[in-house]
Write a protein that holds these residues in place. Structure first.
Motif, PDB file in Angstrom:
ATOM      1  N   LEU A   1       0.863  -1.180   0.000  1.00 44.60           N
ATOM      2  CA  LEU A   1       0.000   0.000   0.000  1.00 44.60           C
ATOM      3  C   LEU A   1       0.896   1.225   0.000  1.00 44.60           C
ATOM      4  CD1 LEU A   1      -1.931  -2.215   1.225  1.00 44.60           C
ATOM      5  CD2 LEU A   1      -2.966  -0.364   2.547  1.00 44.60           C
ATOM      6  N   MET A   2       0.740   2.103  -0.975  1.00 48.56           N
ATOM      7  CA  MET A   2       1.549   3.314  -0.993  1.00 48.56           C
ATOM      8  C   MET A   2       1.026   4.297   0.046  1.00 48.56           C
ATOM      9  SD  MET A   2       2.591   5.814  -4.199  1.00 48.56           S
ATOM     10  CE  MET A   2       3.182   4.439  -5.188  1.00 48.56           C
ATOM     11  N   VAL A   3       1.946   4.890   0.804  1.00 49.83           N
ATOM     12  CA  VAL A   3       1.572   5.854   1.839  1.00 49.83           C
ATOM     13  C   VAL A   3       2.408   7.115   1.684  1.00 49.83           C
ATOM     14  CG1 VAL A   3       0.826   4.080   3.477  1.00 49.83           C
ATOM     15  CG2 VAL A   3       3.198   4.862   3.533  1.00 49.83           C
ATOM     16  N   GLU A   4       1.854   8.206   2.185  1.00 51.44           N
ATOM     17  CA  GLU A   4       2.513   9.512   2.114  1.00 51.44           C
ATOM     18  C   GLU A   4       2.440  10.183   3.480  1.00 51.44           C
ATOM     19  OE1 GLU A   4       2.325  13.485  -0.702  1.00 51.44           O
ATOM     20  OE2 GLU A   4       0.441  12.531  -0.150  1.00 51.44           O
ATOM     21  N   GLU A   5       3.522  10.834   3.863  1.00 51.67           N
ATOM     22  CA  GLU A   5       3.519  11.594   5.112  1.00 51.67           C
ATOM     23  C   GLU A   5       2.615  12.816   4.951  1.00 51.67           C
ATOM     24  OE1 GLU A   5       6.698  13.564   8.297  1.00 51.67           O
ATOM     25  OE2 GLU A   5       7.335  13.060   6.262  1.00 51.67           O
ATOM     26  N   VAL A   6       1.731  13.021   5.924  1.00 53.51           N
ATOM     27  CA  VAL A   6       0.832  14.174   5.917  1.00 53.51           C
ATOM     28  C   VAL A   6       1.031  14.945   7.222  1.00 53.51           C
ATOM     29  CG1 VAL A   6      -0.860  13.030   4.444  1.00 53.51           C
ATOM     30  CG2 VAL A   6      -1.085  12.852   6.931  1.00 53.51           C
ATOM     31  N   PRO A   7       0.654  16.220   7.274  1.00 53.87           N
ATOM     32  CA  PRO A   7       0.769  16.969   8.531  1.00 53.87           C
ATOM     33  C   PRO A   7      -0.024  16.275   9.637  1.00 53.87           C
ATOM     34  CG  PRO A   7       0.336  18.456   6.702  1.00 53.87           C
ATOM     35  CD  PRO A   7       0.172  17.075   6.161  1.00 53.87           C
ATOM     36  N   PHE A   8       0.582  16.157  10.814  1.00 54.37           N
ATOM     37  CA  PHE A   8      -0.066  15.394  11.885  1.00 54.37           C
ATOM     38  C   PHE A   8      -1.407  15.995  12.283  1.00 54.37           C
ATOM     39  CE2 PHE A   8      -0.264  12.207  14.991  1.00 54.37           C
ATOM     40  CZ  PHE A   8       0.837  11.382  14.845  1.00 54.37           C
TER      41      PHE A   8
ATOM     42  N   LYS B   1      -9.533   7.837   9.433  1.00 57.55           N
ATOM     43  CA  LYS B   1      -9.795   9.184   9.955  1.00 57.55           C
ATOM     44  C   LYS B   1      -9.725   9.237  11.482  1.00 57.55           C
ATOM     45  CE  LYS B   1     -12.583  10.417   5.927  1.00 57.55           C
ATOM     46  NZ  LYS B   1     -13.868  10.900   5.401  1.00 57.55           N
ATOM     47  N   PRO B   2      -8.556   8.911  12.039  1.00 53.49           N
ATOM     48  CA  PRO B   2      -8.432   8.903  13.498  1.00 53.49           C
ATOM     49  C   PRO B   2      -8.375  10.311  14.084  1.00 53.49           C
ATOM     50  CG  PRO B   2      -6.293   8.562  12.510  1.00 53.49           C
ATOM     51  CD  PRO B   2      -7.287   8.580  11.366  1.00 53.49           C
ATOM     52  N   ALA B   3      -8.729  10.441  15.336  1.00 47.84           N
ATOM     53  CA  ALA B   3      -8.466  11.686  16.058  1.00 47.84           C
ATOM     54  C   ALA B   3      -6.954  11.878  16.120  1.00 47.84           C
ATOM     55  CB  ALA B   3      -9.057  11.613  17.460  1.00 47.84           C
ATOM     56  N   VAL B   4      -6.519  13.125  16.138  1.00 46.74           N
ATOM     57  CA  VAL B   4      -5.085  13.420  16.110  1.00 46.74           C
ATOM     58  C   VAL B   4      -4.363  12.708  17.245  1.00 46.74           C
ATOM     59  CG1 VAL B   4      -3.364  15.261  16.363  1.00 46.74           C
ATOM     60  CG2 VAL B   4      -5.403  15.632  14.944  1.00 46.74           C
ATOM     61  N   GLU B   5      -4.958  12.723  18.437  1.00 47.12           N
ATOM     62  CA  GLU B   5      -4.291  12.120  19.596  1.00 47.12           C
ATOM     63  C   GLU B   5      -4.271  10.592  19.540  1.00 47.12           C
ATOM     64  OE1 GLU B   5      -8.598  13.129  20.646  1.00 47.12           O
ATOM     65  OE2 GLU B   5      -6.886  14.117  19.654  1.00 47.12           O
ATOM     66  N   ALA B   6      -5.082  10.011  18.671  1.00 45.96           N
ATOM     67  CA  ALA B   6      -5.152   8.544  18.590  1.00 45.96           C
ATOM     68  C   ALA B   6      -4.469   7.989  17.342  1.00 45.96           C
ATOM     69  CB  ALA B   6      -6.608   8.089  18.617  1.00 45.96           C
ATOM     70  N   ALA B   7      -3.933   8.844  16.479  1.00 53.10           N
ATOM     71  CA  ALA B   7      -3.349   8.388  15.219  1.00 53.10           C
ATOM     72  C   ALA B   7      -2.085   7.577  15.464  1.00 53.10           C
ATOM     73  CB  ALA B   7      -3.031   9.584  14.334  1.00 53.10           C
ATOM     74  N   PRO B   8      -1.959   6.416  14.830  1.00 54.72           N
ATOM     75  CA  PRO B   8      -0.767   5.584  15.038  1.00 54.72           C
ATOM     76  C   PRO B   8       0.465   6.087  14.291  1.00 54.72           C
ATOM     77  CG  PRO B   8      -2.259   4.536  13.480  1.00 54.72           C
ATOM     78  CD  PRO B   8      -2.975   5.749  13.988  1.00 54.72           C
ATOM     79  N   SER B   9       0.275   6.979  13.315  1.00 52.73           N
ATOM     80  CA  SER B   9       1.395   7.551  12.563  1.00 52.73           C
ATOM     81  C   SER B   9       0.864   8.751  11.794  1.00 52.73           C
ATOM     82  CB  SER B   9       1.988   6.523  11.581  1.00 52.73           C
ATOM     83  OG  SER B   9       1.125   6.327  10.465  1.00 52.73           O
ATOM     84  N   ASP B  10       1.725   9.315  10.954  1.00 53.51           N
ATOM     85  CA  ASP B  10       1.274  10.397  10.071  1.00 53.51           C
ATOM     86  C   ASP B  10       1.397   9.971   8.609  1.00 53.51           C
ATOM     87  OD1 ASP B  10       4.020  10.363   9.877  1.00 53.51           O
ATOM     88  OD2 ASP B  10       4.293  12.518  10.209  1.00 53.51           O
ATOM     89  N   LEU B  11       1.280   8.653   8.365  1.00 58.06           N
ATOM     90  CA  LEU B  11       1.398   8.105   7.017  1.00 58.06           C
ATOM     91  C   LEU B  11       0.008   7.711   6.511  1.00 58.06           C
ATOM     92  CD1 LEU B  11       4.582   5.889   7.420  1.00 58.06           C
ATOM     93  CD2 LEU B  11       4.423   8.198   6.456  1.00 58.06           C
ATOM     94  N   ALA B  12      -0.414   8.346   5.420  1.00 56.51           N
ATOM     95  CA  ALA B  12      -1.765   8.162   4.897  1.00 56.51           C
ATOM     96  C   ALA B  12      -1.746   7.292   3.642  1.00 56.51           C
ATOM     97  CB  ALA B  12      -2.392   9.517   4.570  1.00 56.51           C
ATOM     98  N   VAL B  13      -2.762   6.447   3.511  1.00 53.06           N
ATOM     99  CA  VAL B  13      -2.967   5.659   2.290  1.00 53.06           C
ATOM    100  C   VAL B  13      -3.434   6.599   1.188  1.00 53.06           C
ATOM    101  CG1 VAL B  13      -4.242   3.740   1.265  1.00 53.06           C
ATOM    102  CG2 VAL B  13      -3.584   3.641   3.682  1.00 53.06           C
ATOM    103  N   ILE B  14      -2.796   6.528   0.008  1.00 54.09           N
ATOM    104  CA  ILE B  14      -3.075   7.557  -1.004  1.00 54.09           C
ATOM    105  C   ILE B  14      -3.671   7.028  -2.315  1.00 54.09           C
ATOM    106  CG2 ILE B  14      -1.439   9.217  -0.069  1.00 54.09           C
ATOM    107  CD1 ILE B  14      -0.527   7.443  -3.219  1.00 54.09           C
ATOM    108  N   GLY B  15      -4.042   5.740  -2.357  1.00 54.53           N
ATOM    109  CA  GLY B  15      -4.748   5.271  -3.543  1.00 54.53           C
ATOM    110  C   GLY B  15      -3.901   4.562  -4.573  1.00 54.53           C
ATOM    111  N   ARG B  16      -2.812   3.931  -4.130  1.00 55.97           N
ATOM    112  CA  ARG B  16      -1.995   3.084  -4.996  1.00 55.97           C
ATOM    113  C   ARG B  16      -1.740   1.780  -4.242  1.00 55.97           C
ATOM    114  NH1 ARG B  16      -3.360   6.755  -7.618  1.00 55.97           N
ATOM    115  NH2 ARG B  16      -2.207   8.004  -9.137  1.00 55.97           N
TER     116      ARG B  16
END
Length: 296
Positions: A160-167, A197-212
């Motif tokens: 799964l391709m992921v991209e770093e996004v602002p936390f 779509k986790p809450a900021v305080e519950a997010a396991p990382s800042d890497l988002a699935v981007i559709g690849r």
């Protein structure tokens, strides 16, 4: 060698309304070509040779774009417009096949991918590219999709391709959990799950699935058995989770940048990025931007 890619293009494009009311959202133009052409070019540059469009009866313009237009080509040739003629003929390279299958009803992304099963089969890995998203790999020797295909070939594990996004924006995305082991750009790490779509305080990382995605053909039987989930649709993420539990799935971190062309501001940003460096229109576009900047 992975040579098939599935592009789900059957959706109505409600996020793009009213622009997508009468034309497919995938045909909305970025500078001088439709969004879908950039996505096909990305796949071809990565070595894909069979493009499977999962489409709908209202999306004939997409198929027409990739088909030969004999009358138009003959007219351009008669008028001596050779450069434009060659540009049209290069939309689909000679060794690339464009294959269309229909999704008869909107039952979700998982169902759209499942519609490609008769073409791809259960024994061959393939890529999935969501055409809302442009992946910009300007300056890279090989694009990110090629890197992810290499990772699959090397490990035989789904990617799964992921991209770093602002936390502070993780609540907008599907965020991957890699157990705290964060991959560097161009690297994979085992996936422990995806949190939508986790809450900021519950997010396991800042890497988002981007559709690849790169998936094995054995995802198809899993999709066929996946019950409807959120929105009463067959979710691709549910089948990927079943696959992860059985054999593992990796998150592959991209090196380039994405533009979400299913959203108006993402679409405008893509025009800025691609327009500024366009070989024919770039200089004039940069001059326009400078002029408008001084008028603020």
């Amino acid at each position: 060698m992975i040579n098939k890619a599935v592009l789900p293009v059957a959706g109505f494009g409600t996020r793009c309304l009213p622009a997508s009311k009468a034309i497919p959202k995938e045909m909305i133009t970025i500078v001088d070509r439709p969004v879908i052409q950039y996505v096909v070019e990305e796949a071809v540059a990565a070595g894909i040779r069979d493009i499977v469009l999962v489409t709908h009866g209202s999306k004939g313009a997409i198929e027409n774009h990739f088909d030969k237009h004999f009358e138009l080509e003959a007219s351009l040739e008669a008028k001596g417009k050779q450069e434009l003629l060659e540009e049209l003929r290069s939309i689909v390279p000679g060794d690339v096949n464009i294959i269309s299958v229909r999704q008869s009803e909107p039952l979700g992304l998982g169902h759209a991918v499942l519609c490609a099963r008769p073409v791809v089969g259960d024994h061959e890995p393939f890529a999935v590219l969501l055409p809302d998203v442009l992946v910009d790999c300007e300056g890279l020797e090989r694009n990110d999709l090629a890197g992810m295909l290499d990772a699959f070939e090397r490990t035989q594990r789904s990617q799964l391709m992921v991209e770093e996004v602002p936390f502070d924006l993780v609540y907008k995305y599907g965020i991957v959990d890699t157990g705290g082991e964060i991959p560097g750009p161009g690297e994979s790490r085992p996936l422990q799950g995806v949190v939508e779509k986790p809450a900021v305080e519950a997010a396991p990382s800042d890497l988002a699935v981007i559709g690849r995605y790169v998936l094995p053909g054995r995802i198809f039987p899993l999709l066929a058995e996946t019950p409807p989930g959120a929105g009463n649709e067959i979710q691709l993420t549910d089948a990927i989770e079943t696959l992860r539990r059985a054999e593992g799935v990796d998150a592959w971190r991209m090196r380039g940048k994405t533009y979400d062309c299913g959203h108006q501001l993402g679409y405008l940003e893509a025009i800025l990025a691609y327009g500024r460096r366009h070989p024919r229109y770039g200089q004039g576009f940069r001059e326009l931007l400078a002029r408008y900047a001084t008028e603020e």
